[in-house]
Motif scaffolding. Structure first.
Motif, PDB file in Angstrom:
ATOM      1  N   SER A  96       0.832  -1.210   0.000  1.00  0.00           N
ATOM      2  CA  SER A  96       0.000   0.000   0.000  1.00  0.00           C
ATOM      3  C   SER A  96       0.868   1.262   0.000  1.00  0.00           C
ATOM      4  O   SER A  96       0.545   2.252  -0.650  1.00  0.00           O
ATOM      5  N   TYR A  97       2.005   1.205   0.711  1.00  0.00           N
ATOM      6  CA  TYR A  97       2.924   2.343   0.735  1.00  0.00           C
ATOM      7  C   TYR A  97       3.491   2.591  -0.655  1.00  0.00           C
ATOM      8  O   TYR A  97       3.538   3.730  -1.126  1.00  0.00           O
ATOM      9  N   LYS A  98       3.926   1.530  -1.315  1.00  0.00           N
ATOM     10  CA  LYS A  98       4.477   1.671  -2.662  1.00  0.00           C
ATOM     11  C   LYS A  98       3.421   2.179  -3.644  1.00  0.00           C
ATOM     12  O   LYS A  98       3.713   2.979  -4.524  1.00  0.00           O
ATOM     13  N   LYS A  99       2.195   1.730  -3.473  1.00  0.00           N
ATOM     14  CA  LYS A  99       1.113   2.177  -4.348  1.00  0.00           C
ATOM     15  C   LYS A  99       0.847   3.664  -4.147  1.00  0.00           C
ATOM     16  O   LYS A  99       0.655   4.408  -5.111  1.00  0.00           O
ATOM     17  N   GLU A 100       0.849   4.116  -2.891  1.00  0.00           N
ATOM     18  CA  GLU A 100       0.621   5.525  -2.603  1.00  0.00           C
ATOM     19  C   GLU A 100       1.735   6.397  -3.176  1.00  0.00           C
ATOM     20  O   GLU A 100       1.473   7.453  -3.753  1.00  0.00           O
ATOM     21  N   ILE A 101       2.983   5.957  -3.038  1.00  0.00           N
ATOM     22  CA  ILE A 101       4.113   6.710  -3.589  1.00  0.00           C
ATOM     23  C   ILE A 101       4.001   6.795  -5.104  1.00  0.00           C
ATOM     24  O   ILE A 101       4.233   7.859  -5.692  1.00  0.00           O
ATOM     25  N   GLU A 102       3.628   5.703  -5.745  1.00  0.00           N
ATOM     26  CA  GLU A 102       3.472   5.703  -7.202  1.00  0.00           C
ATOM     27  C   GLU A 102       2.353   6.644  -7.635  1.00  0.00           C
ATOM     28  O   GLU A 102       2.499   7.381  -8.616  1.00  0.00           O
ATOM     29  N   GLU A 103       1.244   6.670  -6.893  1.00  0.00           N
ATOM     30  CA  GLU A 103       0.147   7.584  -7.214  1.00  0.00           C
ATOM     31  C   GLU A 103       0.577   9.039  -7.036  1.00  0.00           C
ATOM     32  O   GLU A 103       0.210   9.904  -7.832  1.00  0.00           O
ATOM     33  N   ARG A 104       1.366   9.315  -6.013  1.00  0.00           N
ATOM     34  CA  ARG A 104       1.858  10.680  -5.807  1.00  0.00           C
ATOM     35  C   ARG A 104       2.824  11.090  -6.909  1.00  0.00           C
ATOM     36  O   ARG A 104       2.829  12.242  -7.328  1.00  0.00           O
ATOM     37  N   ARG A 105       3.650  10.165  -7.356  1.00  0.00           N
ATOM     38  CA  ARG A 105       4.564  10.477  -8.460  1.00  0.00           C
ATOM     39  C   ARG A 105       3.791  10.782  -9.738  1.00  0.00           C
ATOM     40  O   ARG A 105       4.169  11.671 -10.496  1.00  0.00           O
TER      41      ARG A 105
END
Length: 87
Positions: free
Chosen positions: A28-37
């Motif tokens: 979920s953390y990696k998904k959130e970072i990817e969405e922010r990028r």
């Protein structure tokens, strides 16, 4: 140690996947970072200078960004002071 959110088993160290079930840690953390990028929301929130802005607006936005950075620096310094002297 990390605990798997899928199976509940503990894993030592910093593994990328759970050794017992193969579930990926911090998904979920990696998904959130990817969405922010993708949204370009990973940086300090400054007034953005867009390529399509006219030159006079680009020149006007630079000092505003500097003031924003100074404000963030002052706030961060006061937070540091309050936590340093709280002990």
């Amino acid at each position: 140690m990390k605990r798997c959110s899928h199976c509940g088993q503990w894993a030592e160290g910093k593994p990328k996947v759970c050794p017992s079930c193969g579930n990926e840690f911090d998904k979920s953390y990696k998904k959130e970072i990817e969405e922010r990028r993708k949204a370009d929301d990973i940086h300090i929130p400054l007034w953005r200078i867009k390529p399509e802005d006219p030159i006079w607006l680009k020149i006007a936005k630079r000092p505003i960004q500097l003031v924003q950075l100074l404000f963030y620096s002052i706030v961060a310094f006061f937070i540091y002071l309050s936590t340093a002297f709280a002990h």
